[in-house]
Design an enzyme around this catalytic site. Structure first.
Site, short mmCIF file in Angstrom:
data_model
loop_
_atom_site.label_atom_id
_atom_site.label_comp_id
_atom_site.label_asym_id
_atom_site.label_seq_id
_atom_site.Cartn_x
_atom_site.Cartn_y
_atom_site.Cartn_z
N HIS A 98 -2.48 10.82 -52.09
CA HIS A 98 -3.08 9.97 -51.09
C HIS A 98 -2.01 9.28 -50.24
O HIS A 98 -0.83 9.30 -50.57
CB HIS A 98 -3.95 8.90 -51.76
N GLU A 113 3.32 0.29 -52.13
CA GLU A 113 3.23 0.18 -53.58
C GLU A 113 4.63 0.22 -54.21
O GLU A 113 5.35 1.19 -54.07
CB GLU A 113 2.38 1.32 -54.14
N HIS A 131 6.57 3.27 -52.51
CA HIS A 131 5.86 4.17 -51.60
C HIS A 131 5.31 3.30 -50.48
O HIS A 131 4.36 2.54 -50.67
CB HIS A 131 4.74 4.91 -52.33
N HIS A 187 -12.85 8.75 -60.20
CA HIS A 187 -11.73 7.88 -60.54
C HIS A 187 -11.83 6.61 -59.72
O HIS A 187 -11.83 6.67 -58.49
CB HIS A 187 -10.41 8.61 -60.26
N HIS A 203 1.96 10.34 -51.47
CA HIS A 203 2.56 10.37 -52.80
C HIS A 203 1.48 10.70 -53.82
O HIS A 203 0.29 10.72 -53.52
CB HIS A 203 3.25 9.05 -53.13
#
Length: 426
Positions: free
Chosen positions: A308, A314, A338, A283, A344
Site C-alpha cells: 500500500h 510510518e 516509509h 484485515h 511498501h
C-alpha cells in the site's frame, strides 16, 4: 492522596528503590506528598506552607539562575529536507558509543515535520547512551517526549517523582518537566517520539466499548520524592526551538515535596495492551491497535493491505523478537521510515512464503516479539545525521526485488470463494 517516605540525597548517586510506588490512571487528578501534610489543603498557593516557605519557593528559585547560551546540539536544521523515500537501518542497530555519553548527548534527530514555534508537528529521535546524567537535568520546552527503551532500563527522575522504565514499557515526559536519566544496566538504546502543541491521549474506543486497547488503570504516575542537598554547578539543559541552552544553579531541581494535578509524567507496560483484530473476513486497519494518539487535523485515509501507500508516514521500530513482514534484516534496535505515499509492504521472502501456503496456511500465533510504529499525516524531513549514518541500509529497496505477479487471469475455484454481503458465492 499518596504518601511515601522522603528521599534525601547528599551526592546525587543513590539508587532507585526496588519497590517504587506509583499512582494508577490516565490524566486523572493526582495528589502526592513525600512528607505527611506537605500538600496544602484547599489552596494551591498559600502564603505559608506546612514545612516552611523555602520548599514552597523551590520552583521560583529556577527563575534566578545565570544563563549562558551554548551551541545547538539537537535540532531539526535547515539541512533536513523532505525526501520521498524508504529509509531503513533495520539491519544494523545504532551502536552504543565508546566514549562516555549520557541520554542528552546521545540523542539524535532522525526526522520530523512542522515547527515547535508554530506548536504543530512532530519529531522522531533515537538515543544511545552508556552513562548516567551527572549533576544535570534536561527540560524540553518544545513538546512532549514519548520514550521507548529497546535495551537497558532507564531510571528517570522527574519533579513529580521517579519512574523505572524497562524495555517493553514506554514513558511520556510532558513538555516543561525537568528530568534526569540514569542507566542501572549500563549501556542503553531506544527511540523517542516528540509532539508539538498537543499532548498524548487515549484513542476513542467507539464500538469496542469500555474495555480494550490501553486501559487507563495500567498507566502509572510517580509519587512525590525530593532531594535535599547542595549541588554546586548543577546544569539545566533546556531544549528550545530545537536548540539546546544551559543554565547553572546550586541546587537540585528535584526538590518538590508535594504536588497535585493532572499534568504529570507516566509510564505504560506494552504487554498489558488488549488488541482487537480479526481476519475472518478482511484485515482491519492497524489503527485499531493504537496505544496513544496526539490528534491534529483530521484526514480521511485508507490502508489497502497488504502492499500500500497512503497519506501517513510510518516510522517502525523493533524492541525485541522478529518482525513478521520482514523475514530478514530487521533486528531489535533497528528502524525503518516509509514516507507519505511511498509504496511498501512485506519483503519478497515473506510474501512468497505466505502465497505458497495458500488457503492451507491456517491460523498462526505471533509471540515473543514487540514492534511499534510512530505514525503521522505530516511529511517528515530527514536529518543529515540519519542520512549519513553508516548503519543506513542503502540496499533496502532490494528486499522487494524478485516480487512476481501471481495473477493468472483465471478465477480461482478455491473452496473459500468470494464473500459478498456476508455470503460465500457458489
Amino acid at each position: 492522596m499518596d504518601q511515601q517516605p522522603a528521599i534525601v540525597k547528599t551526592d546525587g548517586q543513590d539508587s532507585f528503590s526496588s519497590d517504587l510506588r506509583y499512582q494508577s490512571g490516565f490524566h486523572n487528578h493526582f495528589s502526592s506528598e513525600a512528607l505527611p501534610g506537605a500538600l496544602p489543603h484547599g489552596q494551591s498557593s498559600p502564603l505559608l506552607c506546612p514545612y516552611g516557605p523555602l520548599r514552597r519557593a523551590s520552583l521560583r528559585h529556577l527563575l534566578h539562575v545565570s544563563s549562558e547560551a551554548q551551541p545547538p546540539q539537537l535540532a531539526l536544521s535547515d539541512q533536513a529536507v523532505p525526501r520521498p523515500r524508504r529509509l531503513s537501518c533495520g539491519g544494523g542497530r545504532w551502536i552504543i558509543p565508546e566514549k562516555p555519553t549520557d541520554f542528552v548527548q546521545g540523542l539524535y534527530t532522525v526526522c520530523g515535520a512542522g515547527s515547535s514555534f508554530l506548536r504543530h508537528g512532530f519529531a522522531i529521535h533515537m538515543y544511545t547512551a552508556n552513562k548516567s546524567m551527572d549533576n544535570c537535568a534536561f527540560c524540553n520546552a518544545d513538546g512532549d517526549f514519548l520514550i521507548v527503551p529497546q535495551t537497558g532500563r532507564l531510571w528517570i527522575t522527574t519533579e513529580c517523582g521517579r519512574l523505572q522504565v524497562s524495555p517493553g514499557e514506554i514513558a511520556v515526559l510532558p513538555q516543561g518537566f525537568r528530568f534526569a536519566v540514569d542507566l542501572p544496566d549500563g549501556p542503553s538504546r531506544g527511540y523517542v517520539a516528540e509532539v508539538f502543541g498537543t499532548h498524548f491521549q487515549l484513542p476513542d474506543l467507539g464500538p469496542i466499548g469500555a474495555n480494550g486497547l490501553a486501559a487507563p488503570r495500567d498507566f502509572l504516575v510517580p509519587t512525590a520524592c525530593f532531594e535535599e542537598s547542595i549541588r554546586p554547578g548543577y546544569i539545566i539543559i533546556q531544549k528550545f526551538g530545537g536548540e539546546l541552552f544551559t543554565a547553572k544553579q546550586d541546587f537540585s531541581p528535584f526538590n518538590v515535596v508535594a504536588w497535585h494535578g493532572n499534568y504529570a509524567p507516566y509510564k505504560y507496560d506494552l504487554t498489558t495492551f488488549c488488541p482487537f483484530n480479526t481476519v475472518l473476513v478482511d484485515h482491519g486497519d492497524p489503527s485499531v491497535n493504537t496505544v496513544l494518539t496526539a490528534p491534529t487535523d483530521n484526514l480521511h485515509t485508507f490502508r489497502p493491505p497488504y502492499y500500500h501507500r497512503n497519506c501517513m508516514s510510518e516510522f517502525m521500530g523493533l524492541i525485541y523478537g522478529g518482525y513478521e513482514a520482514k523475514a530478514d534484516g530487521f533486528v531489535p534496535g533497528g528502524a525503518s521510515l516509509h514516507s507519505c505515499m511511498t509504496p511498501h509492504g512485506p519483503d519478497t521472502k515473506t510474501y512468497e512464503a505466505t502465497i505458497a501456503r495458500g488457503n492451507e496456511a491456517g491460523p498462526h500465533k505471533i509471540s515473543d516479539t514487540m514492534a511499534f510504529m510512530f505514525e503521522s499525516c505530516l511529511i517528515p524531513r530527514i536529518c543529515s545525521w540519519a542520512l549519513e549514518s553508516p548503519f543506513i541500509d542503502r540496499d533496502y529497496y532490494q528486499c522487494w526485488i524478485g516480487l512476481r505477479s501471481h495473477f493468472t487471469g483465471t478465477r480461482s475455484n478455491d473452496k473459500d470463494g468470494d464473500i459478498e454481503n456476508g455470503q460465500k458465492e457458489d
